[in-house]
Design an enzyme around this catalytic site. Structure first.
Site, mmCIF file in Angstrom:
data_model
loop_
_atom_site.group_PDB
_atom_site.id
_atom_site.type_symbol
_atom_site.label_atom_id
_atom_site.label_comp_id
_atom_site.label_asym_id
_atom_site.label_seq_id
_atom_site.Cartn_x
_atom_site.Cartn_y
_atom_site.Cartn_z
ATOM 1 N N ASP A 32 0.824 -1.225 0.000
ATOM 2 C CA ASP A 32 0.000 0.000 0.000
ATOM 3 C C ASP A 32 0.853 1.268 0.000
ATOM 4 O OD1 ASP A 32 -2.249 -1.757 0.504
ATOM 5 O OD2 ASP A 32 -1.586 -1.805 2.573
ATOM 6 N N HIS A 60 -3.986 -2.124 -6.807
ATOM 7 C CA HIS A 60 -3.323 -0.892 -7.215
ATOM 8 C C HIS A 60 -4.358 0.085 -7.751
ATOM 9 C CE1 HIS A 60 0.669 -3.261 -7.917
ATOM 10 N NE2 HIS A 60 0.367 -3.124 -6.662
#
EC number: 6.3.4.4
Length: 446
Positions: A32, A60
């Site tokens: 992340d 993503h």
């Protein structure tokens, strides 16, 4: 007669003729970090964009012209209409998930993605029952140990387990003799049913769907090793690899057992695509300006206080794949040094600097102490990691909005100071600084 002039003359081939180089983008923390954005930035200049490991447990987010795309299996570079995207042999592929993701993004304006996608025939297949088993294993862990691993329940672990126990099925099997594939599929399904008596599998129904998927993906499937060899040794091309997950989620080097099931460090690039180490040039580590972690496991710099809450809300720290709130804490340089030992980063991309804009004071984790002694390494054992004391350095906050900054000189001196501090302490130059969600908000430093 060979047409190659050098083949019979005994001329020595030059040693440095290794062809086109491959650039790699990897997560340097627990995931992340904003890899998608860095990949998106580099993908606009790339001819081939590859995924080398993981599956649709990755998430993503890429924002282009105000449209937000979410990718899980598709390489983020699929947005670039001039580039080819490759799903390599190290990736595990859930076919329904792949097409669902493609269709979802198609509604947002992603056209002709199938024509730009190449799939390695050596990639393993994630079946629906792998996903169900993933959930059942988590329930089992919770019951037996009082804690689970916090998987995404996308079937990734069970598929890599099938791969390691040599019972897995690959894309090449699906596209070969379907009768043989069906027989092996049934054996695998029955093995899982014997392990998990509550597991119900509609074997015929799933095979029927798989047969349909086989025809849909057939035009995309290639021998991945040969495809990469040609890409590297053919005419000049820019090749980019997009890592999923991150260093501390690596099966060998991460915070085991709270990790993923693949190598998300640089070694996974070679094994997940079938390319030699010589072909890798730049390795970019993506680092968030603070630290986050999804799920359970040790987290030395975690802030269970208003700082943690502030980072969580300001940073919108919620998992793309799971929707879980991310735990938040200060930047941890022990982790970055460790990730750098393994990956040998040529540069960092430091993301989400703007989230720190409102703080009076910013802390940075400098070292770990164990029983009062500083340790120079990152502990392998999770119980040990739980016990470490973090030594912090305090830096002054800049207390001004950086989201509009577009070049180094626009950044407040104290923000520049924070960036230089991280760079000098880890010994890796920072090439990009991210101050917002859009493509334009990545400041390039050199």
């Amino acid at each position: 007669m060979s047409s190659n002039k050098n083949s019979n003359t005994g001329l020595k081939r030059s040693r440095n003729d290794t062809g086109n180089k491959v650039s790699v983008v990897l997560g340097a923390q627990w995931g992340d970090e904003g890899k998608g954005k860095v990949v998106d930035l580099l993908a606009t200049e790339s001819d081939i964009i590859c995924r080398c490991q993981g599956g649709n447990n990755a998430g993503h987010t890429v924002v282009v012209d105000g449209t937000e795309y979410d990718f899980h299996l598709l390489p983020s570079g699929i947005i670039n209409t001039k580039a080819t995207s490759l799903i390599g042999n190290g990736v595990v592929i859930h076919l329904p998930g792949l097409f669902e993701e493609g269709d979802k993004n198609e509604k947002k304006g992603l056209t002709n993605w199938q024509k730009r996608l190449v799939i390695s025939d050596r990639a393993h297949i994630v079946f629906d029952f792998h996903q169900e088993v993933d959930g059942l294993q988590e329930i089992q862990r919770q019951a037996q140990e009082g804690k689970n691993i916090g998987t995404t329940k996308k079937g990734i672990g069970p598929t890599y387990a099938s791969k390691a126990s040599r019972t897995g099925l690959r894309i090449c099997d699906l596209l070969a003799d379907f009768k043989d594939f069906s027989a092996r599929f049934k054996i695998l399904a029955q093995q899982y049913q014997s392990m998990f008596p509550t597991l119900e599998i509609d074997i015929e129904g799933q095979l029927k769907k798989l047969r349909e998927y086989a025809e849909r993906i057939r035009p995309m499937v290639r021998d991945g090793v040969y495809f990469m060899y040609e890409a590297i040794h053919g005419p000049p091309k820019t090749i980019l690899v997009e890592g999923a997950n991150a260093a501390l989620l690596d099966i060998d080097f991460g915070t085991y057992p709270f990790v993923t099931s693949s190598n998300c460090t640089v070694g996974g690039v070679c094994t997940g695509l079938g390319i030699p180490p010589l072909s890798i040039s730049d390795v970019y580590g993506v680092v968030k300006a603070y630290t986050t972690r999804v799920g359970i496991g040790a987290f030395p710099t975690e802030q269970l206080n208003e700082v943690g809450e502030l980072l969580q809300t300001r940073g919108h720290e919620v998992g793309v794949t799971t929707g879980r709130k991310r735990r938040c804490g200060w930047l941890d340089l022990v982790i970055l040094r460790y990730a750098n030992m393994i990956n040998g980063f040529t540069a960092f991309a430091l993301t989400k600097l703007d989230i720190l804009d409102v703080l009076d004071e910013i802390k940075v984790g400098m070292a770990y102490k164990l029983n009062g002694k500083t340790i120079p390494y990152f502990p392998a054992n999770m119980d040990v990691l739980q016990k470490v004391e973090v030594e912090y350095e305090k830096l002054p906050g800049w207390r001004s909005d950086t989201s509009g900054c577009r070049k180094w000189d626009d950044l407040p001196p104290k923000a520049q100071n924070y960036i230089r501090f991280v760079e000098n302490q880890v010994g890796v130059p920072i090439k990009w600084v991210g101050v917002g969600k859009s493509r334009e908000s990545m400041i390039q430093m050199f």
